[in-house]
Scaffold this motif. Structure first.
Motif, PDB file in Angstrom:
ATOM      1  N   LYS A  25      76.094  73.744  -4.592  1.00 57.31           N
ATOM      2  CA  LYS A  25      74.651  73.863  -4.756  1.00 57.31           C
ATOM      3  C   LYS A  25      74.335  74.947  -5.766  1.00 57.31           C
ATOM      4  O   LYS A  25      73.541  74.770  -6.681  1.00 57.31           O
ATOM      5  N   VAL A  26      74.989  76.097  -5.566  1.00 60.91           N
ATOM      6  CA  VAL A  26      74.734  77.237  -6.454  1.00 60.91           C
ATOM      7  C   VAL A  26      75.224  76.920  -7.862  1.00 60.91           C
ATOM      8  O   VAL A  26      74.540  77.197  -8.850  1.00 60.91           O
ATOM      9  N   VAL A  27      76.407  76.286  -7.947  1.00 57.35           N
ATOM     10  CA  VAL A  27      76.950  75.955  -9.268  1.00 57.35           C
ATOM     11  C   VAL A  27      75.983  75.054 -10.034  1.00 57.35           C
ATOM     12  O   VAL A  27      75.637  75.323 -11.189  1.00 57.35           O
ATOM     13  N   GLY A  28      75.541  73.989  -9.379  1.00 57.10           N
ATOM     14  CA  GLY A  28      74.646  73.042 -10.052  1.00 57.10           C
ATOM     15  C   GLY A  28      73.381  73.716 -10.529  1.00 57.10           C
ATOM     16  O   GLY A  28      72.964  73.561 -11.681  1.00 57.10           O
ATOM     17  N   LEU A  29      72.791  74.508  -9.632  1.00 58.58           N
ATOM     18  CA  LEU A  29      71.522  75.126  -9.997  1.00 58.58           C
ATOM     19  C   LEU A  29      71.720  76.175 -11.087  1.00 58.58           C
ATOM     20  O   LEU A  29      70.936  76.248 -12.036  1.00 58.58           O
ATOM     21  N   SER A  30      72.786  76.961 -10.972  1.00 64.69           N
ATOM     22  CA  SER A  30      72.945  78.012 -11.985  1.00 64.69           C
ATOM     23  C   SER A  30      73.269  77.426 -13.343  1.00 64.69           C
ATOM     24  O   SER A  30      72.794  77.920 -14.362  1.00 64.69           O
ATOM     25  N   LEU A  31      74.052  76.330 -13.356  1.00 68.38           N
ATOM     26  CA  LEU A  31      74.315  75.679 -14.640  1.00 68.38           C
ATOM     27  C   LEU A  31      73.015  75.238 -15.284  1.00 68.38           C
ATOM     28  O   LEU A  31      72.765  75.454 -16.468  1.00 68.38           O
ATOM     29  N   TRP A  85      69.944  76.291 -14.697  1.00 68.22           N
ATOM     30  CA  TRP A  85      69.111  77.409 -15.142  1.00 68.22           C
ATOM     31  C   TRP A  85      69.698  78.064 -16.376  1.00 68.22           C
ATOM     32  O   TRP A  85      68.965  78.483 -17.280  1.00 68.22           O
ATOM     33  N   ALA A  86      71.036  78.141 -16.430  1.00 64.59           N
ATOM     34  CA  ALA A  86      71.662  78.768 -17.599  1.00 64.59           C
ATOM     35  C   ALA A  86      71.315  77.981 -18.855  1.00 64.59           C
ATOM     36  O   ALA A  86      70.947  78.555 -19.888  1.00 64.59           O
ATOM     37  N   LEU A  87      71.412  76.648 -18.760  1.00 67.22           N
ATOM     38  CA  LEU A  87      71.123  75.840 -19.940  1.00 67.22           C
ATOM     39  C   LEU A  87      69.637  75.914 -20.296  1.00 67.22           C
ATOM     40  O   LEU A  87      69.267  75.965 -21.464  1.00 67.22           O
ATOM     41  N   PHE A  88      68.793  75.936 -19.252  1.00 64.73           N
ATOM     42  CA  PHE A  88      67.360  76.054 -19.525  1.00 64.73           C
ATOM     43  C   PHE A  88      67.053  77.421 -20.133  1.00 64.73           C
ATOM     44  O   PHE A  88      66.194  77.545 -21.013  1.00 64.73           O
ATOM     45  N   ALA A  89      67.771  78.440 -19.657  1.00 64.71           N
ATOM     46  CA  ALA A  89      67.561  79.773 -20.213  1.00 64.71           C
ATOM     47  C   ALA A  89      67.961  79.788 -21.684  1.00 64.71           C
ATOM     48  O   ALA A  89      67.295  80.403 -22.523  1.00 64.71           O
ATOM     49  N   LEU A  90      69.045  79.062 -21.991  1.00 65.62           N
ATOM     50  CA  LEU A  90      69.493  78.954 -23.371  1.00 65.62           C
ATOM     51  C   LEU A  90      68.395  78.342 -24.247  1.00 65.62           C
ATOM     52  O   LEU A  90      68.065  78.851 -25.320  1.00 65.62           O
ATOM     53  N   LEU A  91      67.827  77.240 -23.745  1.00 63.20           N
ATOM     54  CA  LEU A  91      66.767  76.593 -24.513  1.00 63.20           C
ATOM     55  C   LEU A  91      65.553  77.511 -24.640  1.00 63.20           C
ATOM     56  O   LEU A  91      64.928  77.587 -25.698  1.00 63.20           O
ATOM     57  N   SER A  92      65.242  78.236 -23.562  1.00 64.70           N
ATOM     58  CA  SER A  92      64.100  79.150 -23.626  1.00 64.70           C
ATOM     59  C   SER A  92      64.368  80.252 -24.641  1.00 64.70           C
ATOM     60  O   SER A  92      63.488  80.613 -25.427  1.00 64.70           O
ATOM     61  N   GLY A  93      65.605  80.766 -24.621  1.00 63.48           N
ATOM     62  CA  GLY A  93      65.976  81.788 -25.599  1.00 63.48           C
ATOM     63  C   GLY A  93      65.845  81.246 -27.012  1.00 63.48           C
ATOM     64  O   GLY A  93      65.408  81.959 -27.926  1.00 63.48           O
ATOM     65  N   ALA A  94      66.198  79.971 -27.175  1.00 66.63           N
ATOM     66  CA  ALA A  94      66.071  79.345 -28.485  1.00 66.63           C
ATOM     67  C   ALA A  94      64.614  79.354 -28.917  1.00 66.63           C
ATOM     68  O   ALA A  94      64.279  79.660 -30.066  1.00 66.63           O
ATOM     69  N   ILE A  95      63.729  79.029 -27.966  1.00 69.71           N
ATOM     70  CA  ILE A  95      62.304  78.983 -28.294  1.00 69.71           C
ATOM     71  C   ILE A  95      61.802  80.378 -28.687  1.00 69.71           C
ATOM     72  O   ILE A  95      61.060  80.540 -29.663  1.00 69.71           O
ATOM     73  N   VAL A  96      62.250  81.387 -27.938  1.00 67.75           N
ATOM     74  CA  VAL A  96      61.836  82.755 -28.253  1.00 67.75           C
ATOM     75  C   VAL A  96      62.313  83.147 -29.648  1.00 67.75           C
ATOM     76  O   VAL A  96      61.561  83.723 -30.446  1.00 67.75           O
ATOM     77  N   SER A  97      63.582  82.791 -29.963  1.00 67.41           N
ATOM     78  CA  SER A  97      64.096  83.124 -31.296  1.00 67.41           C
ATOM     79  C   SER A  97      63.261  82.478 -32.383  1.00 67.41           C
ATOM     80  O   SER A  97      62.958  83.102 -33.404  1.00 67.41           O
TER      81      SER A  97
END
Lengths: 579, 228, 427
Positions: A311-317, A319-331
């Protein structure tokens, strides 16, 4: 007489649909084969150059250096990115179906869905390069670096960064498709049944729930697969360059003044088609194997544990990928207003609105073209889709049947999505050249419509067939004519999905790269073609402005699509949730 | 009503109170003894299904719960559904459509870990499991149905298979969510008595939710009417 | 010329050109031919009594689709500026079609020829030089010779001191393209980081070895990347005179062996160990700004000053060239055979050669691209435009630019690119 006109109206939408979906398909196929069949020197692609040694198109293609690497790259990116995205979605669903967390994730999907591939690629480059935002955030205090390190992160020869980007970008899409399909399945019931038999969430979902859901996901997955294996805009920005994946090289060959390379491009487009076919066949074979394995595991009696970890693995993966995309947007946002911004400064040292001014006030062509193309193609697609759905439903209702989705129609809609765009467009382009329709606005609009229509249909069909048929029968028995019931019952009830479908079509059109590039002959630059051209060079600031607009435009339309029905139905509780 | 103190067997609904969005939904306080069937009746919206979801572990977090649900002396409320050993029969039999009828029963059938042991041992165990499933099918008149596609079965046959799948999972309590409502009147009685008989044989406490009076009478146990 | 990327091709397409050029391969002869033919064609145009006023009258109201590499915002802005000027002065509206690769445009014109579109083409004017020009010229896909030399502003072009304005990569232009700007390979470095940049190939190699991962070059077939290959080849080839002639297939491998020996030794010390290359000069400049690279290449001696002016490079960057000189050439605009607005295109091409447009172009805060005109010979008010220019802190004076090395015959480019790709993408 009435019967005749009736028939005419039933048949017409199919004719129009055929024109948009099937004719390009046939034309594309012929356009591809034509240059292969005739000798390179006299083919329609290659005039003027009297060549010696009339090598066949295939020979020319095979003579290209690094071809096998390019092919391997296309295959692996396609398969791995798709498999990874699917795996994460499965983990996520298995762990979190029926929970608030999943509902929350669903509400977060919007921005990531609206983020066009090109913009995501641009943002990820800004984020991940050794001089990118992540390294800036950590330097020099954590890394001790006052200069960007020499690390191969993006454009790595194995295409890992490209796969990562594709995975991150396709997860929201697959998740949305899964969440949209869930209510049409009994997946959640099976899940509960399995749980009450003592199974943990993961074994329950993967062995007993997923088999019911998967058929609804197959076509979207195959579309993702074909896309990932043949994508050009993301691969141009993030993919390896020595050599690039096949699709990128096809576009380069096509744009080569040498006649033989253009012929090689045609053969390459055929090869690209083959690659997608191989990917799909491999995937389907994998399905078989997986399905056998899943059945064997399902009946072994073991109940499955370790739920919490997965459960934790799936969710963290996720969120990690979404965080990556969000970071991309910020950049992207930072670069669009940065003036001087040198490593390792986390924020620009000086700011400017110059790039914005240029795009919004001076050089507005691409912006206007993008908006007009998107609005027209999505609007036309919506009209056509409703027309088809209504004629089909009426016929079914009159025959005493509850309206049901035609699986043939659905499969047909997926055709242009499962074929590699570069191959299809290369074939069509030959015909546009002959008809002198290349470089015209309507040519580009038509090319956009080919790819917008399926998405509009897919987002519209679900809500349409979920309308209570009894409600419509009721309307009939109340004496409302077909047209009245259509205009006064169906359309208002479907206002929300209609607007959503329009917004999706709009977003799809905004994100199109190859149709504008190949059919537009450079005369109709859009935000996407401009941003890819700028970003594949190093012009970060204007590329960032274009990329941000690429995201903001569809987002605005999505917001409108939510606000309008909310305002229209503010006194109707039954209409509050999308149906 | 029997006393609550130290009930170590049966399904104990101890002063259960359900609230949703600040609205009180239902209150129930009852111990269902082994081999006893408690029938809960009431119109839709009265919270019958929520009660089942509470016990089985599927209640959405928007509900507020006070009181406790205990099965064989163990509180269920903090446990995930799969750890509760509460079997539930839904309105529809929900046989897994991608498995055969027999395989559906195998899904229910508990057994020790198969992963260990030699290849031969593994095969023997698999064969033993299959025999158990076939016997279970035969015991409800479904001999030779092992390889059949569930979709080709009649409603009654599907319910019987679902019941056996459930019993093979060795539940410690049985919840019935109107499982007979979708059946023909002729069949209904037969399946109903089969279900009660099997539940009794397995010494299970049973909670039946229905709005069919006949169901309530056939259950021969206490009846709580939420509509009243 | 900034990055009008070249492309590799099979040798068979070179055959016709080779046959043609056998006669005219010596640069001197070629130049003589170019000048002669341009004079002849020019007078022929006049003889047809198509005087300039007539061209201007026809051009009024025309729409000119100008296909130009669009990867550089500064250049795009300059083109917009020029378009506004001709719109105001001559009523010609110029629309820039931004292309990422001039090869696209060439293939588009070829495609139109194939589809039988003899008039009403989609390309009215194209920014071009070198191999792309040679390809179009060879296939007869350009407007007839002589138009460029008939333009009023041709008179001010510095044909004498800048022979490349009429000899594009050894191919005579014959007035089929109008010179627009000058280019010379220069290197940009950050003086705050590297005080003494490498000034020879040997220094470049030892600099990369001392400090691995900080040197790279654009990936061929990018224009600038191929130029780097040619620069190395010119310095290392045993018989430099061979470069003025078409490639000799029989000795090609032997001729380029020193080049690849140099690159083989260099690559392990390159940025990303030579597994990834920058795609163009803009990306190289960005990587210099990011501190990933120590050296950026440019074909525009004013590039660094422009970048300082726009804030995209730090103020400490400087430009320099190699000891012994670097490659240089001219970039042009050409009119395709089926242009829908030939007169409008001519008017725009003429304006681009005017002192006003050329001086504005050379301003580093605009573009910084050197002029094709003979500034010394201009009338005083126009000369003053150039004298007033502040070329910026990082621009070299014409003297400091050093020797300009002539471009090799175009057939070398495609062969080099092919050999490079074969060697480094298949490994």
């Amino acid at each position: 007489m009435t019967l005749r006109t009736g028939k005419f109206w039933v048949v017409l939408p199919w004719v129009v649909l055929g024109l948009i979906q099937l004719v390009p398909l046939a034309a594309g196929a012929i356009g591809l084969v034509l240059p292969l069949a005739v000798s390179p020197a006299s083919g329609p692609l290659a005039p003027g150059f009297s060549g010696q040694g009339q090598a066949s198109a295939v020979q020319l293609l095979l003579a290209q250096p690094g071809l096998s690497k390019s092919v391997w790259l296309s295959l692996t990116t396609g398969l791995f990115a798709t498999a990874l995205a699917f795996a994460v979605v499965v983990l996520l669903l298995a762990g979190w179906i029926g929970t608030r967390t999943l509902g929350m994730l669903r509400r977060c999907l919007g921005p990531f869905l609206a983020l066009p591939h090109a913009a995501a690629a641009i943002g990820l480059t800004f984020l991940l390069t050794p001089s990118g935002l992540i390294f800036r955030a950590l330097s020099p205090w954590a890394t001790g670096l006052d200069r960007a390190p020499d690390l191969t992160i993006v454009q790595d020869p194995a295409g890992l960064s490209l796969m990562l980007a594709l995975t991150a970008k396709e997860i929201p899409f697959l998740l949305l498709m899964a969440l949209a399909a869930l209510p049409q399945t009994r997946c959640e019931d099976y899940l509960r049944t399995a749980q009450s038999l003592g199974y943990g969430r993961f074994k329950a979902f993967i062995c007993l729930g997923l088999p019911d859901l998967y058929p609804h996901l197959r076509l979207p997955i195959l579309a993702v697969l074909a896309f990932a294996a043949s994508n050009v805009d993301m691969a141009t920005i993030l993919g390896p360059t020595l050599p690039a994946s096949l699709s990128v090289r096809i576009v380069a060959w096509m744009n080569d003044p040498a006649a033989d390379l253009r012929t090689a491009a045609a053969a390459g487009a055929g090869l690209q088609g083959l690659i997608c076919a191989v990917c799909i066949l491999l995937w389907l074979a994998g399905e078989r194997v997986a399905s056998t394995a899943v059945k064997a595991i399902a009946v072994d009696g073991a109940r499955g544990r370790a739920d919490r970890v997965w459960k934790v693995v799936g969710l963290s993966l996720t969120w990690a990928l979404f965080a990556l995309l969000s970071g991309a947007i910020v950049s992207i946002a930072l670069w669009s207003v940065a003036r001087g911004w040198f490593f390792p400064d986390l924020l620009p040292g000086s700011w400017t609105l110059g790039s914005w001014r240029k795009v919004l006030l001076q050089d507005t062509g691409p912006l206007v073209t993008t908006v007009v193309l998107a609005a027209l193609s999505s609007g036309l697609a919506l009209l056509l889709v409703i027309w088809i759905l209504e004629t089909m439903s009426r016929r079914q209702l009159h025959n005493g049947l509850a309206p049901r989705e035609s699986s043939a129609l659905r499969a047909m809609m997926f055709f242009p999505l499962i074929l590699p765009q570069v191959s299809l467009l290369l074939g069509i382009h030959v015909w546009f050249l002959i008809l002198r329709a290349d470089g015209t606005f309507f040519g580009v609009l038509f090319a956009h419509l080919i790819f917008v229509l399926p998405y509009v249909y897919l987002s519209m069909a679900g809500p349409w067939y979920r309308l209570e048929p009894n409600l419509l029968r009721n309307a009939q028995s109340l004496g409302l004519s077909d047209s009245h019931s259509f205009l006064q019952i169906k359309l208002p009830m479907l206002l929300r999905p209609l607007l959503t479908a329009f917004a999706i079509g709009f977003a799809v059109s905004v994100a199109q790269y190859l149709p504008s590039l190949m059919i537009g002959a450079g005369r109709w630059p859009t935000l996407t073609t401009e941003s890819v051209a700028l970003a594949s060079g190093g012009a970060r600031r204007p590329a960032a402005v274009y990329a941000l607009l690429l995201m903001v435009l569809p987002a605005c339309v999505f917001i409108l699509a939510t606000l309008i029905p909310a305002a229209a139905f503010r006194h109707r509780r039954g209409m509050r949730h999308s149906r | 009503m029997p006393p609550h103190a130290n009930t170590s067997s049966g399904l104990d609904l101890n002063a259960v109170h359900l609230q949703v969005e600040g609205k009180s939904l239902l209150t129930i306080d009852h111990v269902i003894a082994e081999q006893e069937t408690l029938t809960v009746m009431g119109p839709s919206g009265s919270g019958k299904s929520s009660l089942l979801n509470l016990i089985a572990g599927f209640l959405p977090t928007s509900f507020t719960v006070t009181g406790d649900v205990r099965l064989a002396g163990r509180s269920l409320l903090g446990l995930p559904p799969q750890a509760r050993h509460v079997g539930i029969l839904f309105q529809s039999p929900l046989l897994f459509p991608h498995l055969s009828v027999g395989e559906n029963l195998l899904v229910g059938l508990r057994s020790e870990a198969l992963a260990t042991g030699s290849w031969k041992l593994r095969r023997e165990r698999l064969a033993a499991r299959r025999t158990t499933a076939e016997q279970a099918l035969a015991s409800v008149g479904l001999d030779g149905f092992f390889g059949r596609d569930p979709a080709t079965l009649s409603g009654g046959q599907q319910t019987r298979a679902a019941l056996m799948r459930l019993l093979l999972s060795q539940p410690k309590a049985l919840l019935l969510d109107e499982p007979f409502s979708s059946l023909d009147t002729a069949l209904r009685g037969e399946i109903r008595s089969l279900t009660f008989e099997r539940a009794k044989a397995a010494s299970l406490p049973v909670l039946l939710v229905t709005h069919d009076l006949e169901d309530a009478e056939a259950a021969q146990g206490p009846v709580i009417d939420l509509g009243r | 010329m900034p990055d009008t990327p070249q492309t590799n091709r099979e040798d068979k397409t070179l055959m016709t050109r080779r046959a043609f050029l056998k006669t005219w391969s010596l640069p001197g002869l070629g130049l003589a031919f170019a000048l002669m033919s341009s004079a002849l064609m020019g007078s022929a145009v006049h003889a047809e009594a198509r005087n300039w006023q007539e061209v201007l009258d026809t051009a009024r109201g025309q729409e000119v689709y100008f296909h130009a590499w669009g990867g550089e915002p500064g250049i795009n802005a300059y083109i917009s500026w020029a378009a506004e000027k001709v719109s105001a002065q001559y009523g010609v509206s110029v629309i820039q079609v931004k292309v990422s690769d001039t090869g696209n445009v060439v293939s588009q014109i070829i495609g139109e020829k194939a589809a039988g579109r003899e008039t009403g083409g989609s390309v009215d004017l194209v920014w071009i030089n070198g191999e792309n020009f040679a390809a179009l010229k060879r296939a007869g896909l350009l407007a007839p010779p002589g138009w460029a030399t008939s333009l009023p502003n041709w008179a001010n072009v510095d044909v004498e001191n800048k022979p490349t304005v009429a000899l594009d990569f050894t191919v005579p232009t014959e007035g089929q393209e109008a010179p627009w700007g000058m280019a010379q390979l220069v290197f940009i470095h950050d003086s705050a980081r590297v005080e003494t940049p490498p000034k020879t190939l040997a220094e470049l190699a030892s600099c990369a070895a001392r400090n691995p991962g900080r040197i790279s070059y654009p990936q061929p077939p990018n224009f600038l990347g191929s130029t780097f290959l040619k620069q190395v080849l010119i310095s290392l080839i045993k018989e430099p005179s061979k470069l003025q002639q078409p490639v000799n297939e029989a000795t090609f491998d032997e001729d380029v062996a020193p080049l690849f020996a140099y690159l083989d030794a260099l690559h392990p010390n390159l940025w990303r160990k030579g597994a990834v290359f920058p795609q163009d000069s803009a990306q190289m400049r960005q990587l210099l700004a990011d501190g990933e690279l120590d050296l950026a290449f440019s074909f525009n001696p004013g590039d660094a000053s422009s970048a300082i002016a726009s804030g995209s490079l730090p103020e400490t960057v400087r430009t320099y060239t190699f000891d012994g000189g670097t490659l240089g050439n001219t970039h042009f605009v050409a009119i395709p055979f089926n242009s829908s607005a030939k007169e409008g295109a001519m008017v725009f091409a003429d304006f681009l050669m005017s002192a006003e447009a050329q001086a504005h172009k050379q301003d580093p805060s605009v573009w910084g691209d050197p002029t094709v005109l003979n500034v010394a010979a201009l009338p005083a008010p126009q000369k003053a435009l150039f004298d007033a220019l502040d070329l910026g802190p990082a621009t070299l004076s014409p003297d400091d630019l050093g020797q300009v090395l002539p471009e090799p015959h175009p057939s070398w480019v495609s062969q080099l690119e092919k050999a490079w790709l074969q060697r480094y993408s298949d490994s």
